[in-house]
Design a protein around this motif. Sequence first.
Motif, short mmCIF file in Angstrom:
data_model
loop_
_atom_site.label_atom_id
_atom_site.label_comp_id
_atom_site.label_asym_id
_atom_site.label_seq_id
_atom_site.Cartn_x
_atom_site.Cartn_y
_atom_site.Cartn_z
N ARG A 136 -34.26 43.20 -23.18
CA ARG A 136 -32.83 42.97 -23.43
C ARG A 136 -31.96 43.73 -22.43
NH1 ARG A 136 -31.73 42.70 -29.97
NH2 ARG A 136 -33.49 41.31 -30.48
N TYR A 137 -30.69 43.33 -22.39
CA TYR A 137 -29.69 44.00 -21.56
C TYR A 137 -28.76 44.82 -22.46
CZ TYR A 137 -31.19 41.14 -17.61
OH TYR A 137 -31.92 40.57 -16.61
N PRO A 138 -28.09 45.83 -21.89
CA PRO A 138 -27.24 46.68 -22.72
C PRO A 138 -26.20 45.94 -23.56
CG PRO A 138 -27.57 47.71 -20.59
CD PRO A 138 -28.20 46.34 -20.51
N HIS A 139 -25.63 44.86 -23.00
CA HIS A 139 -24.58 44.15 -23.76
C HIS A 139 -25.15 43.44 -24.99
CE1 HIS A 139 -26.08 40.74 -21.31
NE2 HIS A 139 -25.67 39.99 -22.34
N GLN A 140 -26.45 43.31 -25.08
CA GLN A 140 -27.09 42.67 -26.22
C GLN A 140 -27.42 43.66 -27.33
OE1 GLN A 140 -30.28 40.93 -23.72
NE2 GLN A 140 -29.56 38.92 -24.39
N LEU A 141 -27.08 44.93 -27.14
CA LEU A 141 -27.38 45.97 -28.10
C LEU A 141 -26.10 46.53 -28.71
CD1 LEU A 141 -30.06 45.74 -26.51
CD2 LEU A 141 -30.26 48.22 -26.64
N SER A 142 -26.22 47.05 -29.89
CA SER A 142 -25.10 47.75 -30.52
C SER A 142 -24.93 49.13 -29.88
CB SER A 142 -25.34 47.91 -32.01
OG SER A 142 -26.41 48.81 -32.25
N GLY A 143 -23.84 49.80 -30.21
CA GLY A 143 -23.61 51.14 -29.67
C GLY A 143 -24.70 52.11 -30.07
N GLY A 144 -25.12 52.06 -31.32
CA GLY A 144 -26.18 52.95 -31.78
C GLY A 144 -27.50 52.66 -31.09
N GLN A 145 -27.80 51.37 -30.86
CA GLN A 145 -29.04 51.00 -30.16
C GLN A 145 -29.00 51.46 -28.71
OE1 GLN A 145 -28.89 46.82 -31.01
NE2 GLN A 145 -30.26 46.98 -32.78
N ARG A 146 -27.84 51.33 -28.07
CA ARG A 146 -27.73 51.81 -26.69
C ARG A 146 -27.95 53.31 -26.61
NH1 ARG A 146 -23.52 47.70 -26.27
NH2 ARG A 146 -21.92 49.23 -26.85
N GLN A 147 -27.42 54.05 -27.58
CA GLN A 147 -27.63 55.49 -27.54
C GLN A 147 -29.10 55.84 -27.78
OE1 GLN A 147 -26.56 57.78 -26.00
NE2 GLN A 147 -24.95 58.88 -27.10
#
Length: 254
Positions: A136-147
């Motif tokens: 996946r790419y960062p824009h496909q993740l929520s803020g918590g998932q990105r962290q």
Amino acid sequence: MAMIDIENLTVAYGQGETTVQIVKGVTFQVAEGESFGLVGESGCGKSTILGALAGRNRQWTGNMRIAGEAIGAQRSRGQLARQQMVFQDPFGSIHPRHTIGRTLLEPLEIHGIGDRQERIEKALTDVGLPLAFRYRYPHQLSGGQRQRVAIARALILKPRILLLDEPTSALDVSIQAEILNLLKDLREREKLTYVLVSHDLAVVAHLCDHVAVMQHGTFVEIADRQQLVDGRIAHPYTRMLRDGSRGYVAAKMQ
């Protein structure tokens, strides 16, 4: 043994009459496996200390020892890998056009480390993300998932120290507790040492054994968790921070 031993750390920018001291001769130790907090208002020098510890900022004077080894402004790759940072904004700190797998692969390539696929899978598992997230790419993740990805990237080099710069302040309140609990679990499981920067005393109190309160580039007080719980603090600024979040701090410390 002190994992981090800092003596008279000073960070200044400019020269001559234009010199501005951001950090003014702070001294502290962080034991192996301890979590140490730096709390204070924006601009007080908290993140500047992290930058010096991480090797991102070389304009410092004083004495610094990491795991008993004296550290200078110039560091080897091994010394740099020993401590890793997790930044405030998980979207801004991750390349938007790289997949999560590519993001996790990059530090392994830089440091010439093998077993790359195994390390990527372990890093994702350690932060509670499915292995399929590597595509996946960062824009496909929520803020918590990105962290969580940012934490995984920090862990992938198997550091002994995590430097946490406001790791939950950009997240929704409902997600903050998840990330704080993840960090708490990782510290216990991986025997990590933390230095956590925050303006929020409640967040620091949730994770940290000792807290240094900063104001205008200096430490005005260093207190342990129990002192904060009991209100046995001496400096008016520390008391003001505690009073401003008293109920939440008390709840976090239970």
